[in-house]
Design a protein around this motif. Structure first.
Motif, short mmCIF file in Angstrom:
data_model
loop_
_atom_site.label_atom_id
_atom_site.label_comp_id
_atom_site.label_asym_id
_atom_site.label_seq_id
_atom_site.Cartn_x
_atom_site.Cartn_y
_atom_site.Cartn_z
N GLY A 48 7.76 0.40 6.72
CA GLY A 48 6.83 -0.73 6.72
C GLY A 48 5.90 -0.69 7.93
O GLY A 48 5.97 0.19 8.79
N GLY A 49 5.01 -1.68 8.00
CA GLY A 49 3.98 -1.72 9.03
C GLY A 49 4.56 -1.69 10.43
O GLY A 49 5.42 -2.51 10.77
N VAL A 90 -4.97 2.06 3.10
CA VAL A 90 -3.89 2.42 2.20
C VAL A 90 -4.11 3.80 1.60
O VAL A 90 -3.19 4.63 1.56
N SER A 134 8.28 -2.55 2.28
CA SER A 134 7.22 -3.40 2.83
C SER A 134 5.87 -2.69 2.71
O SER A 134 5.50 -2.27 1.61
N SER A 135 5.14 -2.52 3.80
CA SER A 135 3.84 -1.84 3.70
C SER A 135 3.99 -0.41 3.18
O SER A 135 3.08 0.12 2.54
N ILE A 156 3.51 -0.43 -0.44
CA ILE A 156 2.10 -0.43 -0.83
C ILE A 156 1.57 1.00 -0.85
O ILE A 156 0.89 1.42 -1.79
N PRO A 194 6.61 -4.89 -1.73
CA PRO A 194 5.27 -4.60 -1.20
C PRO A 194 4.51 -5.89 -0.90
O PRO A 194 4.35 -6.72 -1.80
N CYS A 246 1.57 -6.97 -0.97
CA CYS A 246 0.17 -7.00 -1.45
C CYS A 246 -0.08 -8.42 -1.98
O CYS A 246 -0.11 -8.66 -3.20
N GLU A 280 -3.66 -3.29 10.64
CA GLU A 280 -3.03 -3.07 9.33
C GLU A 280 -2.75 -4.33 8.55
O GLU A 280 -2.88 -4.34 7.32
N PHE A 315 -3.71 -4.29 4.60
CA PHE A 315 -2.71 -3.96 3.59
C PHE A 315 -2.36 -5.17 2.71
O PHE A 315 -2.16 -5.01 1.50
N THR A 316 -2.29 -6.34 3.27
CA THR A 316 -1.94 -7.51 2.46
C THR A 316 -3.05 -7.86 1.47
O THR A 316 -2.79 -8.55 0.47
#
Length: 276
Positions: free
Chosen positions: A29-30, A72, A97-98, A101, A122, A124, A196, A200-201
């Protein structure tokens, strides 16, 4: 375990490899890096060649031109290049998590590189019915980061996602590898907030590209997450693609919450027969 570096456009990626068998790429993840998967990687290495990486710009993976906004598609191209470097076969992929994505984008844009994939929670948020409210929440976190610092922003983010992610442990008293990882993650946190979180979100997966390969995708969420924010995008994507969400042990950070049970569920999900 061994480590190596891979040159990709604009960056040098650090990655770790252990085990033998078909390749399993683990995407953190991030702000995470290769070592966050230590709780599950050795057990997975009994069945797979387990590869974990530091995403570009984090920890030991460097950017040619210094910090910049993360994309991404660029991170999924990195994953594709890493798979192609290490195997001639499609790989198993887990993204948390990220990282989930990135995994979704990898499957949509490079389906030939993926044998089966688990996308765990994810974030998103742009796919949600209340996407506008979630965008405002992310902007609030980002504003806090810029005005009050990463501590205040991180606390607000954890509150907003329902407390489903455990805080990082105190590195004092940890084994040296774990303590070094915590130090890297603390340095990565501000970079993630700056470069990020918003990018990413706001990502929207390519549903039409995913439909033909949906049988390779396992949307997943944590038992402890329930219906809180981190689990909601997985449920929306699963519904769009006619899939079920697979429940994993723990919460958003399930592979560190309950590593043994998480590993068993991950192996089962990756190796289950593809639905006909």
């Amino acid at each position: 375990m061994r480590h190596d570096y891979l040159r990709v456009p604009g960056a040098t990626l650090f990655y770790e490899v252990r085990g033998g068998g078909p390749l399993l790429l683990l995407l953190p993840g991030g702000g995470g890096d290769a070592a966050v998967f230590d709780p599950i990687a050795d057990a997975l290495a009994a069945r797979f060649t387990v590869v974990s990486l530091d995403p570009r710009g984090y920890s030991r993976s460097t950017l040619d031109d210094g910090p910049q906004d993360q994309r991404v598609d660029v991170q999924s191209d990195d994953a594709y290049q890493l798979i192609a470097t290490l195997t001639d076969e499609p790989a198993y992929v887990f993204g948390g998590s990220s990282g989930a994505i990135v995994a979704l984008d990898l499957l949509a844009r490079h389906p030939e590189s993926v044998r089966r994939m688990v996308a765990h929670e994810p974030p998103c948020f742009a796919v949600l019915p209340d996407a506008e409210a979630q965008s405002a929440f992310v902007e609030e976190v980002y504003t806090l980061f810029r005005t009050a610092g990463p501590g205040a922003a991180g606390a607000r983010f954890l509150e907003g996602i329902g407390g489903t992610m455990k805080p990082m442990p105190d590195p004092a008293g940890l084994p040296s590898r774990a303590a070094a990882m915590i130090g890297r993650l603390m340095a990565n946190g501000p970079l993630m907030m700056e470069h990020e979180l918003r990018q990413f979100t706001s990502y929207v997966p390519d549903i039409e590209a995913l439909r033909p390969v949906a049988d390779r995708l396992v949307p997943a969420s944590g038992r402890e997450t329930g219906t809180q924010l981190p689990a909601r995008p997985a449920a929306v994507l699963a519904a769009e693609l006619g899939l079920e969400v697979t429940e994993f042990p723990g919460g958003h950070s399930g592979f560190t919450d309950e590593p043994a049970a998480f590993t068993r569920r991950l192996v089962t999900s990756l190796l289950a027969p593809v639905p006909s």
